[in-house]
Design a protein around this motif. Structure first.
Motif, PDB file in Angstrom:
ATOM      1  N   GLY A   7       0.853  -1.235  -0.061  1.00 19.44           N
ATOM      2  CA  GLY A   7       0.088  -0.234   0.015  1.00 19.44           C
ATOM      3  C   GLY A   7       0.828   1.121  -0.070  1.00 19.44           C
ATOM      4  O   GLY A   7       1.956   1.261   0.319  1.00 19.44           O
ATOM      5  N   LYS A   8       0.363   2.406  -0.287  1.00 17.39           N
ATOM      6  CA  LYS A   8       1.061   3.585  -0.253  1.00 17.39           C
ATOM      7  C   LYS A   8       0.788   4.293   1.132  1.00 17.39           C
ATOM      8  O   LYS A   8      -0.155   4.321   1.746  1.00 17.39           O
ATOM      9  CB  LYS A   8       0.237   4.647  -1.247  1.00 17.39           C
ATOM     10  N   ARG A   9       1.760   4.870   1.655  1.00 21.06           N
ATOM     11  CA  ARG A   9       1.745   5.498   2.932  1.00 21.06           C
ATOM     12  C   ARG A   9       1.804   7.012   2.773  1.00 21.06           C
ATOM     13  O   ARG A   9       2.647   7.659   2.098  1.00 21.06           O
ATOM     14  CB  ARG A   9       2.896   5.175   3.745  1.00 21.06           C
ATOM     15  N   GLY A  10       0.764   7.620   3.291  1.00 25.15           N
ATOM     16  CA  GLY A  10       0.580   9.174   2.754  1.00 25.15           C
ATOM     17  C   GLY A  10       1.377   9.892   3.832  1.00 25.15           C
ATOM     18  O   GLY A  10       0.858  10.861   4.631  1.00 25.15           O
ATOM     19  N   VAL A  11       2.777   9.870   3.947  1.00 28.54           N
ATOM     20  CA  VAL A  11       3.476  10.694   4.815  1.00 28.54           C
ATOM     21  C   VAL A  11       3.839  12.003   4.085  1.00 28.54           C
ATOM     22  O   VAL A  11       4.020  12.123   2.917  1.00 28.54           O
ATOM     23  CB  VAL A  11       5.011   9.981   5.204  1.00 28.54           C
ATOM     24  N   SER A  12       3.993  12.954   4.762  1.00 30.46           N
ATOM     25  CA  SER A  12       4.264  14.200   4.259  1.00 30.46           C
ATOM     26  C   SER A  12       5.492  14.743   4.192  1.00 30.46           C
ATOM     27  O   SER A  12       6.474  14.401   5.000  1.00 30.46           O
ATOM     28  CB  SER A  12       3.229  15.310   5.039  1.00 30.46           C
ATOM     29  N   SER A  13       6.179  15.355   3.235  1.00 30.03           N
ATOM     30  CA  SER A  13       7.220  15.725   2.857  1.00 30.03           C
ATOM     31  C   SER A  13       7.800  17.092   3.615  1.00 30.03           C
ATOM     32  O   SER A  13       6.639  18.144   3.844  1.00 30.03           O
ATOM     33  CB  SER A  13       7.601  16.042   1.576  1.00 30.03           C
ATOM     34  N   LYS A  14       8.610  17.226   4.328  1.00 36.55           N
ATOM     35  CA  LYS A  14       9.253  18.334   5.246  1.00 36.55           C
ATOM     36  C   LYS A  14      10.352  19.064   4.288  1.00 36.55           C
ATOM     37  O   LYS A  14      10.835  19.924   5.043  1.00 36.55           O
ATOM     38  CB  LYS A  14       9.683  17.858   6.432  1.00 36.55           C
ATOM     39  N   GLY A  15      10.456  18.835   3.212  1.00 38.83           N
ATOM     40  CA  GLY A  15      11.655  19.740   2.405  1.00 38.83           C
ATOM     41  C   GLY A  15      12.773  19.394   2.704  1.00 38.83           C
ATOM     42  O   GLY A  15      13.247  18.373   3.492  1.00 38.83           O
ATOM     43  N   ALA A 189       8.249   1.616  -7.126  1.00 37.80           N
ATOM     44  CA  ALA A 189       7.817   1.831  -8.663  1.00 37.80           C
ATOM     45  C   ALA A 189       6.783   0.699  -8.782  1.00 37.80           C
ATOM     46  O   ALA A 189       6.680   0.064 -10.155  1.00 37.80           O
ATOM     47  CB  ALA A 189       8.638   2.062  -9.638  1.00 37.80           C
ATOM     48  N   ALA A 190       6.147  -0.028  -7.857  1.00 39.17           N
ATOM     49  CA  ALA A 190       5.407  -1.461  -7.897  1.00 39.17           C
ATOM     50  C   ALA A 190       4.057  -1.107  -8.964  1.00 39.17           C
ATOM     51  O   ALA A 190       3.768  -1.968  -9.466  1.00 39.17           O
ATOM     52  CB  ALA A 190       4.983  -1.768  -6.782  1.00 39.17           C
ATOM     53  N   GLU A 191       3.709   0.041  -8.876  1.00 38.18           N
ATOM     54  CA  GLU A 191       2.486   0.571  -9.714  1.00 38.18           C
ATOM     55  C   GLU A 191       2.618   1.350 -10.883  1.00 38.18           C
ATOM     56  O   GLU A 191       1.951   1.861 -11.571  1.00 38.18           O
ATOM     57  CB  GLU A 191       1.628   1.335  -8.735  1.00 38.18           C
ATOM     58  N   ASP A 192       4.133   1.740 -11.172  1.00 41.90           N
ATOM     59  CA  ASP A 192       4.688   2.415 -12.417  1.00 41.90           C
ATOM     60  C   ASP A 192       5.026   1.369 -13.236  1.00 41.90           C
ATOM     61  O   ASP A 192       6.140   0.979 -13.361  1.00 41.90           O
ATOM     62  CB  ASP A 192       5.609   3.414 -12.077  1.00 41.90           C
ATOM     63  N   ALA A 193       4.118   1.207 -14.483  1.00 41.71           N
ATOM     64  CA  ALA A 193       4.628  -0.035 -15.346  1.00 41.71           C
ATOM     65  C   ALA A 193       5.827   0.403 -16.098  1.00 41.71           C
ATOM     66  O   ALA A 193       6.567  -0.383 -16.500  1.00 41.71           O
ATOM     67  CB  ALA A 193       3.186  -0.174 -16.285  1.00 41.71           C
ATOM     68  N   GLU A 194       5.915   1.859 -16.555  1.00 44.98           N
ATOM     69  CA  GLU A 194       7.086   2.350 -17.262  1.00 44.98           C
ATOM     70  C   GLU A 194       8.216   2.029 -16.642  1.00 44.98           C
ATOM     71  O   GLU A 194       9.092   1.375 -17.318  1.00 44.98           O
ATOM     72  CB  GLU A 194       6.922   3.597 -17.750  1.00 44.98           C
ATOM     73  N   ASP A 195       8.413   2.356 -15.363  1.00 38.72           N
ATOM     74  CA  ASP A 195       9.666   2.166 -14.555  1.00 38.72           C
ATOM     75  C   ASP A 195       9.988   0.650 -14.520  1.00 38.72           C
ATOM     76  O   ASP A 195      11.070   0.152 -14.430  1.00 38.72           O
ATOM     77  CB  ASP A 195       9.653   2.801 -13.313  1.00 38.72           C
TER      78      ASP A 195
END
Length: 436
Positions: A7-15, A189-195
């Motif tokens: 699953g994707k974890r919705g953690v936020s970026s702090k820069g 990149a489990a859900e990115d078919a191109e990569d």
């Protein structure tokens, strides 16, 4: 067996972090100090002791701050002018990242660290590139499959691929980049078919160089390249567990007969990797079609039997023992679909490796985390999601004591759990056969 999904974890970026630590002390001392803090804290991380006072909490916070300061210094040293200092700093980061979960710390510094790693990969020597690629793998495991990990992989994938397919690059660097490309792509990149397809293609181009030519002639293999071919094949095998059924059929039909020829390789580790990959392809084929059969299965089983009973004296005794053990399991699965289940204990929990897909995933993760794999199984949300372990357990001392059962009770429980999993797998296979 269904393949594990992440699953994707919705953690936020702090820069980006702009804080620089003060220089001082050798990198070996720095690595030792970082590890000493983490090793002292990791033993008690899974259990909250009774009667903890406020002073202990303050001491723990102080130790955490000191450790983070040392890690900041390591990140700064990755940009040092001296190659020796950079390599030492990368080794310190590797040890710290593998021994403890550092998600919050890394989220604030992921862009800086990604830039540093990209620079090491582009401009460093072979040793530095190999160390940087390994830290790339650990960074992806730390950040998980969220947008931050995906962003980092987008930056690092091109340079990892470039080094991997460069015939003039260091073999150790190419080997490390193969593993990093496989792990980072699997996580980010489990859900990115191109990569995914690009990474599969680059890895395949490396290990397929040992495949027989159209006339059946075996190519000349350069000395010392077997570990590279092994790493590329294992990383490729990890990524095909993410492929859809339509693409898997093509891969199985193309690679299975060619891998069968590679069982005659002179390198024991490559032979073992080939055998495990053949078993994995069989399992994936049976997931798609319960009646899956390989047209040359008789010859394949004969080759596997020969390796499972190999007694050639020109091979090292330990190599023969290891080879026989693995190929007995491979042969058993192909002939009877039986898998030798493995139980991995960590804390008060256990992970069951009950199929070739899960074994390939666990082996790849263990190769990156090494001795820190059990700590990450306890606390890393990514690993717990991949293996379906649920949220991390927080237990007090009394709960830990109460959780201990007798050997007889444990044996009965394990037997019942094994029977339940077997029934469930059979039901899933029946449903898939009905759908197909």
């Amino acid at each position: 067996m269904p393949r594990s999904k992440k699953g994707k974890r919705g953690v936020s970026s702090k820069g980006r972090n702009g804080v620089k630590g003060e220089a001082g002390g050798s990198d070996d001392d720095l690595a030792s100090d970082v590890l000493s803090h983490y090793s002292s804290a990791s033993e008690s991380a899974s259990v909250i002791e009774e009667g903890t006072g406020g002073g202990d909490v303050v001491d723990e916070q102080t130790a955490q701050e000191e450790t983070e300061d040392k890690l900041k210094q390591c990140i700064d040293n990755v940009m040092d002018k001296s190659a020796k200092v950079r390599v030492s700093a990368l080794e310190s980061l590797r040890q710290a990242f593998s021994s403890r979960l550092l998600l919050d710390f890394l989220l604030e510094r992921r862009l800086t660290l990604s830039d540093c790693l990209e620079r090491c990969l582009r401009k460093g020597g072979g040793e530095e590139q190999a160390a940087a690629a390994l830290v790339c793998s650990l960074l992806c495991v730390q950040l998980g499959g969220g947008p931050e990990g995906e962003e980092g992989f987008k930056v690092l994938r091109p340079i990892l691929s470039t080094i991997l397919i460069d015939d003039f690059a260091s073999l150790s660097a190419r080997q490390s980049c193969a593993r990093a490309l496989g792990m980072c792509c699997y996580v980010s990149a489990a859900e990115d078919a191109e990569d995914l397809l690009k990474s599969l293609g680059h890895l395949e181009s490396v290990f397929s160089s040992v495949y027989p030519r159209a006339e059946g002639v075996m190519p000349a293999v350069k000395a010392g390249t077997a570990p590279l071919h092994t790493a590329a094949l294992q990383a490729w095998a990890l990524l095909i567990t993410l492929c859809p059924a339509s693409h898997l059929n093509t891969l199985i039909n193309h690679h299975l007969p060619r891998l069968q020829v590679c069982l005659d390789s002179a390198d024991v580790n490559f032979r073992i990797a080939v055998g495990e990959t053949i078993a994995l392809l069989y399992e994936l084929g049976r997931d798609i079609d319960r009646d899956f059969e390989y047209e040359d299965s008789d010859c394949l089983c004969d080759a596997l039997k020969s390796l499972a009973t190999d007694g050639n004296k020109h091979r090292a005794k330990n190599d023969r023992r290891k080879q026989r053990s693995i190929f007995r399991e491979v042969l058993q699965y192909i002939e009877t679909e039986d898998f030798s289940e493995e139980k991995i204990r960590f804390g008060v929990e256990a992970l069951y490796i009950d199929c070739w897909v899960r074994r390939r995933i666990y082996d790849a993760i263990k190769e990156v985390l090494e001795s820190g794999v059990r700590h990450h199984l306890q606390w890393n949300p990514l690993l717990r999601d991949i293996f379906g372990l649920g949220a991390p357990l927080i237990l007090d001392a009394s709960s830990v004591k109460a959780s201990k059962i007798s050997r007889t009770e444990r044996h009965l429980f394990n037997s019942a759990a094994f029977k339940a999993r077997t029934k469930l797998r059979n039901k899933v296979r029946d449903k898939r056969a009905d759908v197909m």
